[in-house]
Design a protein around this motif. Structure first.
Motif, short mmCIF file in Angstrom:
data_model
loop_
_atom_site.label_atom_id
_atom_site.label_comp_id
_atom_site.label_asym_id
_atom_site.label_seq_id
_atom_site.Cartn_x
_atom_site.Cartn_y
_atom_site.Cartn_z
N VAL A 183 0.88 -1.32 0.07
CA VAL A 183 -0.06 0.08 -0.13
C VAL A 183 0.79 1.41 -0.14
O VAL A 183 0.66 2.33 -0.82
CB VAL A 183 -0.87 0.01 1.23
CG1 VAL A 183 -1.60 1.28 1.36
CG2 VAL A 183 -1.77 -0.93 1.16
N LEU A 184 1.67 1.26 0.68
CA LEU A 184 2.76 2.42 0.92
C LEU A 184 3.63 2.86 -0.30
O LEU A 184 3.68 3.96 -0.80
CB LEU A 184 3.93 2.10 2.08
CG LEU A 184 3.30 2.26 3.60
CD1 LEU A 184 4.58 1.77 4.30
CD2 LEU A 184 2.81 3.53 3.98
N TRP A 185 3.73 1.64 -1.16
CA TRP A 185 4.44 1.99 -2.48
C TRP A 185 3.00 2.03 -3.51
O TRP A 185 3.61 1.99 -4.82
CB TRP A 185 5.68 0.86 -2.81
CG TRP A 185 6.58 0.76 -1.96
CD1 TRP A 185 7.11 0.65 -0.95
CD2 TRP A 185 7.76 1.92 -2.60
NE1 TRP A 185 8.38 1.10 -0.62
CE2 TRP A 185 8.68 1.74 -1.67
CE3 TRP A 185 8.09 2.54 -3.79
CZ2 TRP A 185 9.92 2.22 -1.77
CZ3 TRP A 185 9.08 3.23 -3.82
CH2 TRP A 185 10.00 3.11 -2.79
N GLY A 186 2.14 2.26 -3.20
CA GLY A 186 0.88 2.42 -4.04
C GLY A 186 0.55 1.36 -5.04
O GLY A 186 0.07 1.61 -6.21
#
Lengths: 255, 315
Positions: free
Chosen positions: B100-103
């Motif tokens: 998620v953090l890296w999209g």
């Protein structure tokens, strides 16, 4: 389409802090305060024929208490991320230092709002009445946002300055205890209190939060609540500026 | 992909953690940084991953300046830190959150997560909290997590610490396979065997300076005519024995001593053995172990670092 960086960080902060253990502290503890203190102390008041009076007084206080818990979540996030390496991991990823800080602050505000909303629902279930004026609700939740910003900033300052686990936990517990009980969350400010204690109540930002939320809840907002919210706004800005400065100067890990 | 010229960094204004570092790394290359603790490896990694700004010198990552384009660089690199770094979540949760953090879109996130859990042997522990795992398992989670996102350069700071032999090779093979697809890898290690196994080129760094920089093959060739004598001795005057041995071999060999063990690099093996035999009698020490072998990268490393310490010919 991928979420912007800030929203990804907020998602991560909320997800990491909504495990069952954290939820018990965030929602269970205030909920128990409301139920046990509300009915326990309410039974004392019922001797005067006001069985629900204390519960109605306490409910907005417990909603206000959420801002303090939300603040501790924010401070703990920063401290844990420094201690357990996630801050440097995140900052070697696609995020800036400022985005990281903003992600924590906004997650704290959401925790404050969410917790207060849950407490409001619990209170309505127990008391059966609802503040119907949209303006009252706006003041209540606007105050929760301000309070979360202030206590989020305060705890972030702590998280940025303290390295030792023991020191961090000790200060956090002390702050929680003093700020919580030297405020109008659980009882009204009485002239019968010693002057020093009264002074502590008056300088305590949680008192301002509790007064304004209670004013909104009971539909009895006064000009005094407005002044207190103004002071709270200034204090929130100052404490967030101090926290940001300390955070930007702090080491990103404890190596 | 990476270019460093006269890179210097000081934390306290007095001592230089990096003291004039020059090197470059090509696309798809696996570049090893070898050095002792405190040699400057991690500082160099921090500089390349934009966590610190160097005091002076020129550094370019993917053609960009870390001081100006930090976020753009970080969008295209992956970092496996030396220390632990986990969210308070399960193994699966850690990978998922990182995605998620890296999209990553959900479908892609789940696909990669499942592949990585399998590839790194983490399927059985997916529901366990990352902090509760063994050291080797934690390391695997950290490395697997980094492969959740795409990148042009991967920095690994001692990634194989705590891994067993099989997992170490799984990891090294994964890195090699990614490099073959164009990924550039910079990694630090104490383990010279794995540098030998994996790296196209290595730099030996000590006291903030690069002492040697070449392909593994060239470095071995550089010292290729020499042999290494390993010996372990016991007796009353082991320090005296090694001191005298160092003095006598000063012009012919490099002697590195650790406790009662010595490593001697020389192209005159016969003469070295003769001195050892002679001095062991004179000093009354017993030879517990003696072995003569060809060179490894470890010998190259020991000799280069030994030179920088002025160990040559001393005990």
């Amino acid at each position: 389409m991928a979420l912007p960086n800030l929203f990804r960080l907020i998602y991560r902060n909320i997800r990491v802090n909504t495990d069952p253990g954290s939820l018990v502290i965030l929602v269970g503890l205030p909920g128990m305060y409301l139920i046990f203190f509300g009915f326990g102390f309410g039974s004392l008041a019922s001797a005067d024929g006001q069985s629900h009076a204390y519960l109605a007084f306490l409910a907005p206080g417990i909603m206000s208490f959420q801002v303090l818990l939300a603040g501790t979540v924010g401070g703990s996030m920063l401290w844990a991320d420094r201690r357990y390496g996630m801050l440097s991991q995140l900052l070697s990823g696609p995020f800036t230092r400022f985005q990281y800080l903003l992600g924590i602050i906004l997650a704290s505000v959401l925790f404050g709002l969410g917790g207060a909303a849950v407490m409001l629902v619990v209170a309505l279930g127990l008391l059966g009445s609802i503040p119907t004026l949209p303006f009252s609700l706006a003041v209540m939740f606007g105050t929760i946002v301000l309070g979360s910003l202030f206590f989020g900033g305060l705890m972030l300052l702590l998280g940025a300055l303290v390295k030792s686990n023991t020191t961090y936990n000790s200060i956090q517990i002390l702050v929680l205890f003093v700020v919580n009980f030297a405020s109008t969350v659980f009882y009204p400010l009485s002239n019968s209190l010693p002057f020093v204690l009264r002074a502590m109540f008056w300088v305590n930002p949680l008192t301002y939060v509790a007064n304004a939320v209670r004013g909104g809840y009971t539909g009895s907002l006064t000009a005094m609540d407005g002044y207190e919210l103004l002071i709270l706004t200034v204090e929130a800005v100052v404490i967030l500026a101090l926290a940001t400065r300390a955070y930007l100067r702090s080491d990103i890990s404890f190596e | 992909m990476i270019f460093a010229q006269d890179l210097r960094h000081t934390y306290d204004g007095k001592h230089f953690a990096l003291n004039g570092v020059n090197f470059s790394v090509r696309r798809g290359e696996i570049f090893g940084l070898l050095g002792r603790n405190g040699a400057g490896k991690s500082t160099l990694i921090k500089a390349m991953t934009t966590l610190i700004q160097t005091t002076s010198g020129t550094l370019r990552i993917l053609g960009m300046d870390p001081a100006r384009d930090g976020q753009r660089i970080r969008n295209r690199v992956g970092v496996v830190q030396q220390g632990e770094s986990f969210d308070f979540s399960t193994v699966q949760g850690n990978l998922d959150i990182y995605g998620v953090l890296w999209g990553l879109p959900k479908a892609e996130r789940v696909k990669r997560r499942e592949q990585l859990l399998q590839r790194f042997g983490l399927d059985d522990v997916r529901k366990r909290r990352a902090f509760d795992l063994s050291g080797g398992q934690k390391r695997r989670v950290q490395v697997a997590r980094e492969f959740m996102h795409d990148m042009d350069v991967l920095f690994l700071d001692e990634p194989t610490v705590g891994l067993d032999v099989i997992m170490r090779h799984t990891l090294l093979d994964s890195i090699r396979s990614e490099a073959q697809r164009g990924l550039t890898v910079v990694f630090t290690t104490h383990n010279l065997e794995e540098a030998d196994y994996l790296c196209d080129r290595v730099a030996v760094i000590d006291e903030g300076k690069i002492l040697l920089l070449d392909s593994v093959e060239n470095l071995k060739r550089l010292y290729g005519g020499k042999k290494t004598v390993d010996l372990t001795v016991s007796g009353a005057d082991v320090p005296g024995f090694f001191r005298e041995l160092g003095n006598r071999l000063a012009s012919r060999a490099t002697v590195t001593v650790r406790g009662n063990e010595g490593v001697i690099l020389s192209d005159e093996t016969k003469g070295v053995l003769s001195e050892i035999a002679h001095l062991s009698q004179s000093f009354g020490v017993q030879l517990e172990w003696l072995n003569v072998r060809g060179n490894t990268l470890e010998d190259v490393f020991l000799q280069s670092v030994g030179h920088s310490e002025g160990l040559r010919g001393t005990a």
